[in-house]
Motif scaffolding. Sequence first.
Motif, PDB file in Angstrom:
ATOM      1  N   LEU A  28       9.564   1.359  -2.421  1.00 55.23           N
ATOM      2  CA  LEU A  28       7.307   1.523  -3.173  1.00 55.23           C
ATOM      3  C   LEU A  28       7.157   0.353  -3.397  1.00 55.23           C
ATOM      4  N   TYR A  29       6.732  -0.463  -5.190  1.00 52.78           N
ATOM      5  CA  TYR A  29       5.824  -0.979  -4.719  1.00 52.78           C
ATOM      6  C   TYR A  29       6.545  -2.654  -4.893  1.00 52.78           C
ATOM      7  N   ASP A  30       7.872  -2.695  -5.090  1.00 52.56           N
ATOM      8  CA  ASP A  30       8.954  -3.437  -4.669  1.00 52.56           C
ATOM      9  C   ASP A  30       9.365  -4.822  -3.396  1.00 52.56           C
ATOM     10  N   THR A  31       8.145  -5.212  -3.005  1.00 52.83           N
ATOM     11  CA  THR A  31       8.105  -5.722  -1.622  1.00 52.83           C
ATOM     12  C   THR A  31       8.817  -5.997  -1.932  1.00 52.83           C
ATOM     13  N   LYS A  32       8.415  -7.312  -2.666  1.00 53.71           N
ATOM     14  CA  LYS A  32       8.480  -9.040  -3.536  1.00 53.71           C
ATOM     15  C   LYS A  32       7.016  -9.543  -2.247  1.00 53.71           C
ATOM     16  N   ILE A  33       6.609  -8.568  -1.265  1.00 57.48           N
ATOM     17  CA  ILE A  33       4.679  -8.695  -0.912  1.00 57.48           C
ATOM     18  C   ILE A  33       3.500  -8.180  -2.079  1.00 57.48           C
ATOM     19  N   LYS A  34       2.826  -9.455  -2.557  1.00 54.37           N
ATOM     20  CA  LYS A  34       1.645  -8.462  -3.317  1.00 54.37           C
ATOM     21  C   LYS A  34       0.814  -8.096  -2.649  1.00 54.37           C
ATOM     22  N   ASP A  35       0.320  -7.260  -2.881  1.00 56.58           N
ATOM     23  CA  ASP A  35      -0.395  -5.701  -1.781  1.00 56.58           C
ATOM     24  C   ASP A  35       0.022  -5.082  -1.048  1.00 56.58           C
ATOM     25  N   VAL A  36       1.448  -4.939  -0.264  1.00 62.70           N
ATOM     26  CA  VAL A  36       1.951  -3.842   0.466  1.00 62.70           C
ATOM     27  C   VAL A  36       2.918  -3.008  -0.597  1.00 62.70           C
ATOM     28  N   THR A  37       2.988  -2.104  -0.376  1.00 65.13           N
ATOM     29  CA  THR A  37       3.326  -0.988  -0.799  1.00 65.13           C
ATOM     30  C   THR A  37       3.456  -0.027  -0.404  1.00 65.13           C
ATOM     31  N   PHE A  38       5.271   0.714  -0.060  1.00 61.47           N
ATOM     32  CA  PHE A  38       5.539   1.861   0.222  1.00 61.47           C
ATOM     33  C   PHE A  38       4.806   3.453  -0.393  1.00 61.47           C
ATOM     34  N   LYS A  39       4.710   4.048   0.139  1.00 62.41           N
ATOM     35  CA  LYS A  39       3.586   5.216  -0.863  1.00 62.41           C
ATOM     36  C   LYS A  39       4.491   6.591  -0.263  1.00 62.41           C
ATOM     37  N   PHE A  40       4.488   7.543  -1.243  1.00 62.19           N
ATOM     38  CA  PHE A  40       4.543   9.034  -1.001  1.00 62.19           C
ATOM     39  C   PHE A  40       2.790   9.844  -1.060  1.00 62.19           C
ATOM     40  N   PHE A  41       2.474  10.554  -0.283  1.00 59.01           N
ATOM     41  CA  PHE A  41       1.666  11.299  -0.483  1.00 59.01           C
ATOM     42  C   PHE A  41       1.605  12.840   0.203  1.00 59.01           C
ATOM     43  N   ILE A  42       0.924  13.638  -1.267  1.00 52.97           N
ATOM     44  CA  ILE A  42       1.291  14.987  -0.752  1.00 52.97           C
ATOM     45  C   ILE A  42      -0.103  15.564  -0.552  1.00 52.97           C
ATOM     46  N   ASP A  43      -0.350  16.488   0.510  1.00 50.30           N
ATOM     47  CA  ASP A  43      -1.994  17.551  -0.254  1.00 50.30           C
ATOM     48  C   ASP A  43      -1.916  18.671  -0.157  1.00 50.30           C
ATOM     49  N   ASN A  44      -2.562  19.438  -0.063  1.00 48.33           N
ATOM     50  CA  ASN A  44      -2.175  20.757   1.294  1.00 48.33           C
ATOM     51  C   ASN A  44      -2.221  21.000   2.059  1.00 48.33           C
ATOM     52  N   LYS A  45      -2.430  19.779   3.087  1.00 49.82           N
ATOM     53  CA  LYS A  45      -2.696  20.160   4.401  1.00 49.82           C
ATOM     54  C   LYS A  45      -1.389  18.870   5.470  1.00 49.82           C
ATOM     55  N   LYS A  46      -0.786  18.364   4.293  1.00 55.33           N
ATOM     56  CA  LYS A  46       0.263  16.967   5.109  1.00 55.33           C
ATOM     57  C   LYS A  46       1.062  16.157   3.663  1.00 55.33           C
ATOM     58  N   ALA A  47       1.886  16.416   4.447  1.00 57.74           N
ATOM     59  CA  ALA A  47       2.721  14.901   3.534  1.00 57.74           C
ATOM     60  C   ALA A  47       3.046  14.009   4.350  1.00 57.74           C
ATOM     61  N   GLN A  48       2.823  12.472   3.806  1.00 58.94           N
ATOM     62  CA  GLN A  48       2.857  11.172   4.935  1.00 58.94           C
ATOM     63  C   GLN A  48       4.087   9.667   4.047  1.00 58.94           C
ATOM     64  N   VAL A  49       4.033   9.383   3.967  1.00 59.75           N
ATOM     65  CA  VAL A  49       5.025   7.730   3.585  1.00 59.75           C
ATOM     66  C   VAL A  49       4.399   7.373   4.566  1.00 59.75           C
ATOM     67  N   LEU A  50       4.356   6.238   4.259  1.00 59.20           N
ATOM     68  CA  LEU A  50       3.044   4.675   4.077  1.00 59.20           C
ATOM     69  C   LEU A  50       3.348   3.708   3.723  1.00 59.20           C
ATOM     70  N   LEU A  51       3.227   3.001   4.272  1.00 59.38           N
ATOM     71  CA  LEU A  51       3.287   1.244   4.030  1.00 59.38           C
ATOM     72  C   LEU A  51       1.929   0.807   3.696  1.00 59.38           C
ATOM     73  N   ASP A  52       1.229   0.625   3.167  1.00 61.44           N
ATOM     74  CA  ASP A  52      -0.176  -0.142   3.271  1.00 61.44           C
ATOM     75  C   ASP A  52      -0.169  -1.955   2.474  1.00 61.44           C
ATOM     76  N   ILE A  53      -0.988  -1.887   3.120  1.00 65.68           N
ATOM     77  CA  ILE A  53      -0.955  -3.811   3.593  1.00 65.68           C
ATOM     78  C   ILE A  53      -2.727  -4.261   2.886  1.00 65.68           C
ATOM     79  N   GLU A  54      -2.393  -3.892   2.004  1.00 67.20           N
ATOM     80  CA  GLU A  54      -3.770  -4.916   1.067  1.00 67.20           C
ATOM     81  C   GLU A  54      -4.344  -5.725   0.229  1.00 67.20           C
ATOM     82  N   PRO A  55      -3.398  -6.993   1.328  1.00 73.71           N
ATOM     83  CA  PRO A  55      -3.994  -8.347   0.740  1.00 73.71           C
ATOM     84  C   PRO A  55      -5.710  -8.593   0.589  1.00 73.71           C
TER      85      PRO A  55
END
Length: 147
Positions: A28-55
């Motif tokens: 998840l947030y322990d990538t050792k790169i600031k603002d680069v994170t893995f995330k789980f997402f779920i709502d009522n239509k889909k599930a996602q596994v994400l890697l967000d890059i947002e420096p």
Amino acid sequence: MYSKEEALLIKKEFWTAFAEAYPRKWLLYDTKIKDVTFKFFIDNKKAQVLLDIEPKDEEKRKIYFEKIESLKTILLEDYLPEAILERNYYLESGKVISRIWIEKLEVSLNNRSYWPTIFDFFSKTMAQFELFYFEYEEYIKDLDINT
């Protein structure tokens, strides 16, 4: 339709059940790169596994994304054939990030009968994503190595 309180309770129950079914520490947030994170997402239509890059530094975002993009063939062939890579992904807030993700459609957080399927998707997909990341972590992190 659920009240806000009911929706929050369902979400809490979902994440508690997931943690009990798959009791491990995710990167998840322990990538050792600031603002680069893995995330789980779920709502009522889909599930996602994400890697967000947002420096905040646009150049860093570009470089990190291009490094992963340079590994796209390996990512798709050896780890996650369904991965989607998007250099300029627009969040609802209007913020632009880079995102790599895998999604499972036609599942719902509010329907408990989907939970085992979602848990399995989350576990298998994130494990593969983490394996990919750990294998290429040094290359991805090193801003001095150009793609």
